[in-house]
Design an enzyme around this catalytic site. Structure first.
Site, PDB file in Angstrom:
ATOM      1  N   ASP A 187      24.077   7.806 -87.086  1.00  0.00           N
ATOM      2  CA  ASP A 187      24.787   9.051 -87.387  1.00  0.00           C
ATOM      3  C   ASP A 187      24.372   9.510 -88.785  1.00  0.00           C
ATOM      4  OD1 ASP A 187      27.379  10.810 -86.578  1.00  0.00           O
ATOM      5  OD2 ASP A 187      27.346  10.455 -88.740  1.00  0.00           O
ATOM      6  N   ILE A 188      24.007  10.790 -88.918  1.00  0.00           N
ATOM      7  CA  ILE A 188      23.637  11.327 -90.227  1.00  0.00           C
ATOM      8  C   ILE A 188      24.903  11.532 -91.048  1.00  0.00           C
ATOM      9  CG2 ILE A 188      22.504  13.219 -91.458  1.00  0.00           C
ATOM     10  CD1 ILE A 188      20.864  13.765 -88.945  1.00  0.00           C
TER      11      ILE A 188
ATOM     12  N   GLU B 161      24.654  15.164 -84.502  1.00  0.00           N
ATOM     13  CA  GLU B 161      23.831  14.443 -85.489  1.00  0.00           C
ATOM     14  C   GLU B 161      23.779  12.950 -85.174  1.00  0.00           C
ATOM     15  OE1 GLU B 161      27.994  14.731 -87.393  1.00  0.00           O
ATOM     16  OE2 GLU B 161      26.739  15.896 -86.034  1.00  0.00           O
TER      17      GLU B 161
END
Length: 283
Positions: free
Chosen positions: A165-166, A208
């Site tokens: 996950d960004i 994301e």
């Protein structure tokens, strides 16, 4: 082959030759008058002319006598029936043909099977792919993960997954706009891709979020892969300030199914978030 002057005058010869699938110009006796460029590539006997069934099926009598009347769109057109034909051969091969009348004595016959097959393959590919990153989409990566779990169980191989996950991605979108956010996603995807083997799978799971599947891989090695991805992204200049990821790693255990494996990798990723982000955690 003698090419009708009528074809030249009306531009039909050029049109037929430009088609992206095999096409024949035939007379009312089923003689081949012209074969377009794609047909020349497809049919081995294209240079010899002769009857259409000799050219397309390699037989010495009409195809409807061999395969049945429904297989010849030209014959159906002459009998004022719907001018198309579809039939299958052994091994799943199929033929899709359409006929059209040019005038009283000239006909066009289109062979659409390979063309349609290519379109179907392209549509299947597009249905599986996230257009922004080029990774598999959520539906496809879930399907692959289920298949890989089954395969690992069958052969007793290890299987590991990484959930990426960004960090703070909403802030990037809010500050720099969604177009810049898309650039970040594409660049992160490219950096992930560089660290994976050809045998690995990766999909965009959410906005994301990315899921990476590592067949025949123990969790310890998967952690090293996740760390390399994390470090590469941390070092990269995205033009939006620092971009980092949080990653959760886990491996197939005991009686795991898709649901239990997913819950554990999801928990591992959120553990990395709770511990300060920009880190890799494993469960």
């Amino acid at each position: 082959m003698v090419v009708s002057e009528k074809l030249r005058q009306e531009g039909l010869l050029k049109y037929t030759d430009s088609l992206p699938f095999p096409a024949l110009v035939l007379d009312s006796e089923f003689n081949v008058i012209f074969v377009n460029r794609k047909g020349m590539e497809t049919f081995e006997k294209a240079q010899s002319g002769g009857k259409c069934y000799e050219l397309t099926h390699g037989i010495d009598r009409p195809c409807w006598e061999v395969f049945g009347e429904s297989v010849c769109p030209l014959k159906k057109l002459m009998e004022r029936k719907d001018p198309y034909a579809y039939h299958e051969h052994s091994g799943g091969e199929f033929h899709l043909l359409v006929a059209s009348r040019i005038d009283e004595d000239l006909y066009l016959e289109f062979f659409l099977d390979s063309y349609i097959s290519d379109i179907i393959r392209q549509l299947r590919f597009l249905a599986d792919i996230d257009s922004l990153t080029g990774f598999y989409n959520r539906r496809k990566i879930e399907e692959i993960l289920r298949n890989e779990i089954e395969r690992a169980r069958r052969y007793g191989d290890p299987l590991s997954v990484i959930f990426v996950d960004i960090d703070n991605f909403k802030q990037i979108n809010d500050t720099y706009g969604h177009r810049k956010g898309d650039e970040v996603l594409r660049k992160v995807a490219d950096l992930i891709r560089r660290e994976l083997r050809k045998t690995d799978f990766v999909g965009r799971f959410g906005g994301e979020e990315f899921v990476i599947i590592l067949p025949e891989t123990e969790p310890e090695r998967a952690v090293r892969v996740a760390e390399r991805i994390r470090e590469r992204i941390e070092r990269e200049d995205f033009g939006v300030g620092e971009v980092t990821i949080s990653a959760g790693v886990t491996g197939l255990k005991g009686e795991d199914d898709y649901g239990s494996l997913f819950v554990r990798m999801d928990r591992a990723m959120y553990l990395a978030k709770r511990k300060g982000k920009n880190r890799v955690e494993t469960l």
